[in-house]
Scaffold this motif. Structure first.
Motif, mmCIF file in Angstrom:
data_model
loop_
_atom_site.group_PDB
_atom_site.id
_atom_site.type_symbol
_atom_site.label_atom_id
_atom_site.label_comp_id
_atom_site.label_asym_id
_atom_site.label_seq_id
_atom_site.Cartn_x
_atom_site.Cartn_y
_atom_site.Cartn_z
ATOM 1 N N LYS A 173 0.946 -1.212 -0.165
ATOM 2 C CA LYS A 173 0.036 0.161 -0.057
ATOM 3 C C LYS A 173 0.851 1.227 0.253
ATOM 4 O O LYS A 173 0.527 2.160 -0.356
ATOM 5 N N ARG A 174 1.819 1.092 0.704
ATOM 6 C CA ARG A 174 2.934 2.307 0.733
ATOM 7 C C ARG A 174 3.712 2.584 -0.515
ATOM 8 O O ARG A 174 3.940 3.884 -0.961
ATOM 9 N N ILE A 175 4.446 1.443 -1.005
ATOM 10 C CA ILE A 175 5.337 1.687 -2.027
ATOM 11 C C ILE A 175 4.819 1.245 -3.347
ATOM 12 O O ILE A 175 5.475 1.583 -4.410
ATOM 13 N N GLY A 176 3.897 0.481 -3.569
ATOM 14 C CA GLY A 176 3.262 -0.177 -4.682
ATOM 15 C C GLY A 176 4.013 -1.544 -4.859
ATOM 16 O O GLY A 176 5.088 -1.970 -4.293
ATOM 17 N N LEU A 177 3.246 -2.389 -5.767
ATOM 18 C CA LEU A 177 3.485 -3.663 -5.767
ATOM 19 C C LEU A 177 5.008 -3.811 -6.879
ATOM 20 O O LEU A 177 5.715 -4.772 -6.318
ATOM 21 N N GLY A 178 4.861 -3.108 -7.594
ATOM 22 C CA GLY A 178 6.279 -3.334 -8.485
ATOM 23 C C GLY A 178 7.403 -2.794 -7.841
ATOM 24 O O GLY A 178 8.577 -3.659 -7.794
ATOM 25 N N LEU A 179 7.310 -1.785 -7.073
ATOM 26 C CA LEU A 179 8.723 -1.511 -6.048
ATOM 27 C C LEU A 179 9.064 -2.562 -5.030
ATOM 28 O O LEU A 179 10.160 -2.715 -4.827
ATOM 29 N N LEU A 180 7.900 -2.907 -4.444
ATOM 30 C CA LEU A 180 8.149 -4.075 -3.432
ATOM 31 C C LEU A 180 8.667 -5.314 -3.868
ATOM 32 O O LEU A 180 9.783 -5.949 -3.407
ATOM 33 N N LEU A 181 8.224 -5.639 -5.341
ATOM 34 C CA LEU A 181 8.970 -6.755 -6.037
ATOM 35 C C LEU A 181 10.340 -6.632 -6.205
ATOM 36 O O LEU A 181 11.190 -7.545 -6.084
ATOM 37 N N ILE A 182 10.891 -5.470 -6.581
ATOM 38 C CA ILE A 182 12.134 -5.109 -6.956
ATOM 39 C C ILE A 182 12.915 -5.196 -5.984
ATOM 40 O O ILE A 182 14.206 -5.715 -5.847
ATOM 41 N N LEU A 183 12.618 -4.592 -4.840
ATOM 42 C CA LEU A 183 13.389 -4.484 -3.664
ATOM 43 C C LEU A 183 13.428 -5.907 -3.066
ATOM 44 O O LEU A 183 14.583 -6.328 -2.408
ATOM 45 N N SER A 184 12.571 -6.696 -2.864
ATOM 46 C CA SER A 184 12.553 -7.923 -2.430
ATOM 47 C C SER A 184 13.692 -8.704 -3.221
ATOM 48 O O SER A 184 14.377 -9.484 -2.510
ATOM 49 N N ILE A 185 13.538 -8.591 -4.661
ATOM 50 C CA ILE A 185 14.579 -9.420 -5.141
ATOM 51 C C ILE A 185 15.928 -9.101 -4.954
ATOM 52 O O ILE A 185 16.826 -9.971 -4.589
ATOM 53 N N ALA A 186 16.320 -7.882 -4.772
ATOM 54 C CA ALA A 186 17.593 -7.166 -4.550
ATOM 55 C C ALA A 186 18.021 -7.500 -3.043
ATOM 56 O O ALA A 186 19.167 -8.149 -2.866
ATOM 57 N N PHE A 187 17.193 -7.381 -2.264
ATOM 58 C CA PHE A 187 17.603 -7.794 -0.743
ATOM 59 C C PHE A 187 17.703 -9.317 -0.566
ATOM 60 O O PHE A 187 18.647 -9.691 0.349
ATOM 61 N N GLU A 188 16.917 -10.124 -1.234
ATOM 62 C CA GLU A 188 17.112 -11.459 -1.309
ATOM 63 C C GLU A 188 18.610 -12.039 -1.543
ATOM 64 O O GLU A 188 18.958 -13.215 -1.153
ATOM 65 N N SER A 189 19.232 -11.294 -2.459
ATOM 66 C CA SER A 189 20.357 -11.513 -3.044
ATOM 67 C C SER A 189 21.526 -11.589 -1.967
ATOM 68 O O SER A 189 22.562 -12.316 -1.512
ATOM 69 N N VAL A 190 21.159 -10.650 -0.769
ATOM 70 C CA VAL A 190 21.888 -10.665 0.461
ATOM 71 C C VAL A 190 21.962 -12.028 1.253
ATOM 72 O O VAL A 190 23.062 -12.376 1.702
ATOM 73 N N GLY A 191 20.833 -12.465 1.225
ATOM 74 C CA GLY A 191 20.840 -13.808 1.957
ATOM 75 C C GLY A 191 21.529 -14.876 1.339
ATOM 76 O O GLY A 191 22.186 -15.778 2.146
ATOM 77 N N PHE A 192 21.702 -14.677 -0.016
ATOM 78 C CA PHE A 192 22.354 -15.773 -0.560
ATOM 79 C C PHE A 192 23.937 -15.679 -0.347
ATOM 80 O O PHE A 192 24.675 -16.871 -0.293
ATOM 81 N N ALA A 193 24.473 -14.582 -0.344
ATOM 82 C CA ALA A 193 25.742 -14.373 0.020
ATOM 83 C C ALA A 193 26.304 -14.584 1.463
ATOM 84 O O ALA A 193 27.431 -14.754 1.612
#
Length: 403
Positions: A283-303
């Motif tokens: 609701k705050r940032i929109g579906l698209g931006l949430l999706l993109i940020l989620s994908i980016a931050f998930e990469s930190v968990g892999f590393a």
């Protein structure tokens, strides 16, 4: 796509939702235990990262080979009866797997086809459940229902592996399959209780024509096309990380089966938190931006486990990946659920479901050999880099502005 305003009335007041959720609870409980028990069983039988990768690859082949046609079939049948048939099919697969390990000298010959069919039935069940939810609930409740299902799956990801870890200490791993049969039968009975009125009968076109209509609907939605391409990549990196993280935990960190189950529990705790806040963040940032940020931050968990290899860091990694990754999953499922009509949803879900898993069999089959060649830590870093690049590229598209 029309942005859905979340209603003030509770989703918990919808009887059909409650029955769907309770049935899915037992099916998902079984699936979570199965997803931990199978790779541990393969490890005990082979002690091989290559065989673990191949087993996971075979599990995702049904999505690649059959999802297109399953989507068409689901649009033509009574989805409730179809779901019940899928649950019975999973019971038969579990019985075959149990019998093979109990009696055969080389049980892998039976475990591989059983795993293939198990996932085929699982996909058929979930495709039909999406369709039933679309028919049974008002459009305004679709996103909330999707988020609540995701939270429930994450809750089970917490308690299921812990309970299964205890069970694995008490008996041979394959004996857990008997418990799973009971859980799937309970899900069958629960689903039988739900009153379900199928959509009005229509004249269905031939299968290939129906597939063409689904492709046309998907192609016309450019945002969904871009999301699909991204999901092909992130599903592959995520699957490779998770299966080889279990091998890493067993072979490198020397963790017990119960300790491995705690890793999956950490993943479930993270998923619960992600599922609870995904609606609010969207609701705050929109579906698209949430999706993109989620994908980016998930990469930190892999590393993380590559940079700091230890059991606590691996548990933290599972927690982060699940909490952040579930948000991206909710975005993907919600957009698809909202963007397509009930008459096309099964086909579009089948087509996208097949495409979503397109890279997974190949990535998983190769992952064991990459572990031998590069090392587990290097493979984790590679997954993180690919995931982060995917987020950057998606940020340059129209997806960023999707609400």
């Amino acid at each position: 796509m029309t942005t859905v305003t979340q209603p003030q009335t509770g989703i918990w007041q919808e009887p059909k939702f409650l029955i769907l959720l309770s049935s899915a609870f037992f099916a998902a409980f079984g699936a979570k235990i199965y997803s931990l028990a199978l790779p541990l069983l393969v490890y005990e039988l082979t002690a091989s990262s290559e065989w673990m990768g191949w087993m996971r690859a075979v599990e995702y082949l049904p999505n690649l080979l059959l999802a297109l046609f399953i989507g068409v079939w689901v649009d033509r049948v009574n989805r409730k009866h179809w779901s019940q048939a899928m649950l019975i099919g999973q019971c038969l697969c579990l019985l075959i797997a149990y019998t093979a390990v109990e009696w055969l000298a080389e049980p892998l010959w039976a475990l591989f086809p059983a795993a293939f069919m198990m996932m085929a039935f699982d996909y058929g069940y979930h495709n039909a459940r999406l369709g039933m939810m679309k028919t049974a609930l008002p459009q305004a409740l679709q996103n909330t229902a999707t988020a609540r299902f995701s939270t429930m799956y994450s809750f089970l990801e917490t308690v299921g592996p812990v309970l299964s870890g205890v069970l694995l200490l008490m008996a041979a791993i394959h004996q857990v399959f008997l418990l799973l049969i009971v859980l799937y039968l309970i899900a069958f009975v629960q689903l039988h209780r739900m009153p379900f009125t199928p959509a009005a009968p229509v004249t269905h076109p031939p299968v290939l024509t129906a597939l063409k209509e689904g492709w046309q609907a998907l192609s016309a939605d450019k945002t969904m096309c871009l999301i699909t391409v991204a999901v092909v990549v992130i599903n592959t990196t995520g699957a490779v990380f998770h299966v080889q993280a279990i091998y890493f935990a067993k072979a490198t960190l020397m963790m017990t089966n119960l300790e491995v189950s705690y890793l999956i529990a950490a993943s479930g705790i993270g998923g619960i938190l992600g599922g609870l806040v995904a609606d609010k963040i969207r609701k705050r940032i929109g579906l698209g931006l949430l999706l993109i940020l989620s994908i980016a931050f998930e990469s930190v968990g892999f590393a993380l486990p590559a940079l700091l290899p230890s059991a606590p860091v691996l548990a933290l990694s599972f927690f982060l990946i699940s909490s952040i990754g579930l948000m991206s999953s909710i975005c993907i499922w919600s957009y698809r659920q909202e963007a397509f009509s009930d008459t096309l949803l099964g086909r579009v879900a089948g087509i996208t479901g097949s495409l979503f898993k397109l890279g997974m069999p190949f990535g998983l089959a190769a992952s064991g050999y990459l572990v031998v060649t590069l090392g587990t830590e290097s493979l984790f870093l590679l997954c993180g880099i690919i995931q982060f690049i995917t987020a950057l590229l998606l940020c340059l598209t129209r997806v960023r502005h999707t609400l």
